[in-house]
Design a protein around this motif. Structure first.
Motif, PDB file in Angstrom:
ATOM      1  N   MET A   1       0.842  -1.183   0.000  1.00  0.00           N
ATOM      2  CA  MET A   1       0.000   0.000   0.000  1.00  0.00           C
ATOM      3  C   MET A   1       0.884   1.243   0.000  1.00  0.00           C
ATOM      4  O   MET A   1       1.909   1.282   0.662  1.00  0.00           O
ATOM      5  CB  MET A   1      -0.900  -0.005   1.245  1.00  0.00           C
ATOM      6  N   LYS A   2       0.460   2.260  -0.747  1.00  0.00           N
ATOM      7  CA  LYS A   2       1.207   3.515  -0.756  1.00  0.00           C
ATOM      8  C   LYS A   2       1.251   4.074   0.654  1.00  0.00           C
ATOM      9  O   LYS A   2       0.376   3.823   1.467  1.00  0.00           O
ATOM     10  CB  LYS A   2       0.558   4.521  -1.705  1.00  0.00           C
ATOM     11  N   GLU A   3       2.253   4.862   0.903  1.00  0.00           N
ATOM     12  CA  GLU A   3       2.495   5.368   2.251  1.00  0.00           C
ATOM     13  C   GLU A   3       1.638   6.567   2.631  1.00  0.00           C
ATOM     14  O   GLU A   3       1.508   6.887   3.788  1.00  0.00           O
ATOM     15  CB  GLU A   3       3.979   5.725   2.412  1.00  0.00           C
ATOM     16  N   LYS A   4       1.049   7.240   1.639  1.00  0.00           N
ATOM     17  CA  LYS A   4       0.250   8.436   1.934  1.00  0.00           C
ATOM     18  C   LYS A   4      -1.197   8.240   1.525  1.00  0.00           C
ATOM     19  O   LYS A   4      -1.481   7.778   0.430  1.00  0.00           O
ATOM     20  CB  LYS A   4       0.832   9.644   1.203  1.00  0.00           C
ATOM     21  N   ILE A   5      -2.081   8.627   2.420  1.00  0.00           N
ATOM     22  CA  ILE A   5      -3.511   8.617   2.137  1.00  0.00           C
ATOM     23  C   ILE A   5      -3.995  10.036   2.377  1.00  0.00           C
ATOM     24  O   ILE A   5      -3.856  10.573   3.481  1.00  0.00           O
ATOM     25  CB  ILE A   5      -4.254   7.624   3.036  1.00  0.00           C
ATOM     26  N   TYR A   6      -4.506  10.653   1.328  1.00  0.00           N
ATOM     27  CA  TYR A   6      -4.986  12.027   1.394  1.00  0.00           C
ATOM     28  C   TYR A   6      -6.505  12.025   1.484  1.00  0.00           C
ATOM     29  O   TYR A   6      -7.172  11.295   0.746  1.00  0.00           O
ATOM     30  CB  TYR A   6      -4.577  12.800   0.134  1.00  0.00           C
ATOM     31  N   LEU A   7      -7.037  12.849   2.361  1.00  0.00           N
ATOM     32  CA  LEU A   7      -8.482  13.003   2.500  1.00  0.00           C
ATOM     33  C   LEU A   7      -8.861  14.382   1.964  1.00  0.00           C
ATOM     34  O   LEU A   7      -8.288  15.392   2.374  1.00  0.00           O
ATOM     35  CB  LEU A   7      -8.904  12.885   3.960  1.00  0.00           C
ATOM     36  N   CYS A   8      -9.823  14.396   1.046  1.00  0.00           N
ATOM     37  CA  CYS A   8     -10.292  15.665   0.511  1.00  0.00           C
ATOM     38  C   CYS A   8     -11.796  15.762   0.705  1.00  0.00           C
ATOM     39  O   CYS A   8     -12.471  14.776   0.968  1.00  0.00           O
ATOM     40  CB  CYS A   8      -9.924  15.817  -0.967  1.00  0.00           C
ATOM     41  N   GLY A   9     -12.295  16.959   0.558  1.00  0.00           N
ATOM     42  CA  GLY A   9     -13.720  17.220   0.682  1.00  0.00           C
ATOM     43  C   GLY A   9     -13.922  18.657   1.110  1.00  0.00           C
ATOM     44  O   GLY A   9     -12.970  19.353   1.471  1.00  0.00           O
ATOM     45  N   PHE A  10     -15.150  19.073   1.056  1.00  0.00           N
ATOM     46  CA  PHE A  10     -15.479  20.450   1.381  1.00  0.00           C
ATOM     47  C   PHE A  10     -15.277  20.696   2.872  1.00  0.00           C
ATOM     48  O   PHE A  10     -15.262  19.759   3.679  1.00  0.00           O
ATOM     49  CB  PHE A  10     -16.927  20.734   0.984  1.00  0.00           C
ATOM     50  N   MET A  11     -15.121  21.964   3.240  1.00  0.00           N
ATOM     51  CA  MET A  11     -15.001  22.305   4.655  1.00  0.00           C
ATOM     52  C   MET A  11     -16.213  21.764   5.401  1.00  0.00           C
ATOM     53  O   MET A  11     -17.332  21.801   4.896  1.00  0.00           O
ATOM     54  CB  MET A  11     -14.839  23.809   4.839  1.00  0.00           C
ATOM     55  N   GLY A  12     -15.968  21.196   6.554  1.00  0.00           N
ATOM     56  CA  GLY A  12     -17.047  20.627   7.346  1.00  0.00           C
ATOM     57  C   GLY A  12     -17.385  19.186   7.009  1.00  0.00           C
ATOM     58  O   GLY A  12     -18.301  18.616   7.584  1.00  0.00           O
ATOM     59  N   SER A  13     -16.628  18.568   6.097  1.00  0.00           N
ATOM     60  CA  SER A  13     -16.937  17.183   5.703  1.00  0.00           C
ATOM     61  C   SER A  13     -16.369  16.147   6.666  1.00  0.00           C
ATOM     62  O   SER A  13     -16.709  14.968   6.579  1.00  0.00           O
ATOM     63  CB  SER A  13     -16.442  16.907   4.276  1.00  0.00           C
ATOM     64  N   GLY A  14     -15.488  16.566   7.570  1.00  0.00           N
ATOM     65  CA  GLY A  14     -14.955  15.647   8.570  1.00  0.00           C
ATOM     66  C   GLY A  14     -13.554  15.145   8.294  1.00  0.00           C
ATOM     67  O   GLY A  14     -13.111  14.170   8.901  1.00  0.00           O
ATOM     68  N   LYS A  15     -12.824  15.811   7.421  1.00  0.00           N
ATOM     69  CA  LYS A  15     -11.485  15.348   7.057  1.00  0.00           C
ATOM     70  C   LYS A  15     -10.549  15.240   8.260  1.00  0.00           C
ATOM     71  O   LYS A  15      -9.846  14.244   8.408  1.00  0.00           O
ATOM     72  CB  LYS A  15     -10.864  16.275   6.004  1.00  0.00           C
ATOM     73  N   SER A  16     -10.549  16.242   9.110  1.00  0.00           N
ATOM     74  CA  SER A  16      -9.651  16.227  10.273  1.00  0.00           C
ATOM     75  C   SER A  16     -10.071  15.171  11.284  1.00  0.00           C
ATOM     76  O   SER A  16      -9.226  14.426  11.798  1.00  0.00           O
ATOM     77  CB  SER A  16      -9.614  17.600  10.938  1.00  0.00           C
ATOM     78  N   THR A  17     -11.348  15.084  11.553  1.00  0.00           N
ATOM     79  CA  THR A  17     -11.848  14.098  12.520  1.00  0.00           C
ATOM     80  C   THR A  17     -11.572  12.679  12.040  1.00  0.00           C
ATOM     81  O   THR A  17     -11.002  11.858  12.767  1.00  0.00           O
ATOM     82  CB  THR A  17     -13.363  14.288  12.747  1.00  0.00           C
ATOM     83  N   VAL A  18     -11.960  12.390  10.810  1.00  0.00           N
ATOM     84  CA  VAL A  18     -11.748  11.054  10.246  1.00  0.00           C
ATOM     85  C   VAL A  18     -10.254  10.784  10.086  1.00  0.00           C
ATOM     86  O   VAL A  18      -9.789   9.672  10.358  1.00  0.00           O
ATOM     87  CB  VAL A  18     -12.497  10.909   8.900  1.00  0.00           C
ATOM     88  N   GLY A  19      -9.507  11.793   9.666  1.00  0.00           N
ATOM     89  CA  GLY A  19      -8.067  11.610   9.486  1.00  0.00           C
ATOM     90  C   GLY A  19      -7.361  11.198  10.760  1.00  0.00           C
ATOM     91  O   GLY A  19      -6.524  10.289  10.750  1.00  0.00           O
ATOM     92  N   CYS A  75       1.573   8.149   6.300  1.00  0.00           N
ATOM     93  CA  CYS A  75       0.754   9.167   6.946  1.00  0.00           C
ATOM     94  C   CYS A  75      -0.622   9.313   6.296  1.00  0.00           C
ATOM     95  O   CYS A  75      -0.842   8.919   5.161  1.00  0.00           O
ATOM     96  CB  CYS A  75       1.470  10.514   6.966  1.00  0.00           C
ATOM     97  N   ILE A  76      -1.502   9.895   7.068  1.00  0.00           N
ATOM     98  CA  ILE A  76      -2.832  10.287   6.630  1.00  0.00           C
ATOM     99  C   ILE A  76      -2.803  11.814   6.591  1.00  0.00           C
ATOM    100  O   ILE A  76      -2.433  12.455   7.576  1.00  0.00           O
ATOM    101  CB  ILE A  76      -3.925   9.830   7.624  1.00  0.00           C
ATOM    102  N   ILE A  77      -3.195  12.398   5.465  1.00  0.00           N
ATOM    103  CA  ILE A  77      -3.100  13.844   5.286  1.00  0.00           C
ATOM    104  C   ILE A  77      -4.483  14.406   4.973  1.00  0.00           C
ATOM    105  O   ILE A  77      -5.094  14.047   3.963  1.00  0.00           O
ATOM    106  CB  ILE A  77      -2.108  14.193   4.158  1.00  0.00           C
ATOM    107  N   ALA A  78      -4.973  15.297   5.841  1.00  0.00           N
ATOM    108  CA  ALA A  78      -6.237  15.992   5.616  1.00  0.00           C
ATOM    109  C   ALA A  78      -5.924  17.274   4.858  1.00  0.00           C
ATOM    110  O   ALA A  78      -5.207  18.138   5.352  1.00  0.00           O
ATOM    111  CB  ALA A  78      -6.920  16.307   6.945  1.00  0.00           C
ATOM    112  N   LEU A  79      -6.458  17.369   3.653  1.00  0.00           N
ATOM    113  CA  LEU A  79      -6.233  18.535   2.807  1.00  0.00           C
ATOM    114  C   LEU A  79      -7.245  19.622   3.106  1.00  0.00           C
ATOM    115  O   LEU A  79      -8.387  19.335   3.480  1.00  0.00           O
ATOM    116  CB  LEU A  79      -6.354  18.137   1.337  1.00  0.00           C
ATOM    117  N   GLY A  80      -6.852  20.861   2.878  1.00  0.00           N
ATOM    118  CA  GLY A  80      -7.797  21.959   2.992  1.00  0.00           C
ATOM    119  C   GLY A  80      -8.876  21.834   1.928  1.00  0.00           C
ATOM    120  O   GLY A  80      -8.647  21.267   0.855  1.00  0.00           O
TER     121      GLY A  80
END
Length: 170
Positions: A1-19, A75-80
């Motif tokens: 598995m790749k080492e980076k997983i990026y989470l994207c979505g609109f503000m308020g979608s839960g990226k930081s919490t889920v990340g 790492c898990i990366i929550a994008l803006g």
């Protein structure tokens, strides 16, 4: 598995919490690009927008995403929420990891964001306009995780299951 997983979505979608939950569950480092920008600049996102404008914020954001893409540790990366409007950022992300879109319906997002004073672009535009502007970047994801019935634990479990099922040999 790749080492980076990026989470994207609109503000308020839960990226930081889920990340954070996903990083804990998968024993990976968690990086929130907005938090990293704030920490490094010593200013909140709103202060950066107010003092220097969106162009400077996007420059800082792109620099942070580039450095995250070079991160050696898993790492898990929550994008803006607006980071993927820049094609360069999308390239960094797509070439170095998996991109997962936390899809949340517009009415739910609008409800979550109605009182958000710390979201600088909401002061200048409507949620619907920004969502439509950014959605094409989100749709470039390797997988779209439906977060209609948002429960951070269930979303985290879904993402982990998807990754293990589809990418465990990569």
């Amino acid at each position: 598995m790749k080492e980076k997983i990026y989470l994207c979505g609109f503000m308020g979608s839960g990226k930081s919490t889920v990340g954070r939950l996903l990083a804990q569950k998968m024993n990976r480092l968690f990086i929130d690009t907005d938090a990293m920008i704030e920490s490094e600049s010593g200013k909140t996102i709103s202060e950066i927008f107010n003092q220097f404008g969106e162009k400077e914020f996007r420059r800082l954001e792109s620099d942070v995403i580039h450095r995250c893409s070079q991160q050696k540790e898993a790492c898990i990366i929550a994008l803006g929420g607006g980071s993927l409007i820049n094609p360069r950022n999308l390239h960094y992300v797509r070439s170095t990891g998996y991109l997962i879109y936390l899809k949340t319906e517009l009415p739910l997002l609008a409800d979550r964001l109605k009182d958000a004073q710390h979201r600088p672009l909401l002061q200048f535009g409507e949620v619907e306009f920004l969502f439509k502007q950014r959605e094409q970047g989100y749709l470039q994801a390797d997988w779209i995780c439906d977060c209609a019935d948002f429960n951070a634990s269930r979303v985290t479990d879904s993402i982990e299951e998807y990754l293990m099922k589809n990418f465990q040999k990569n």
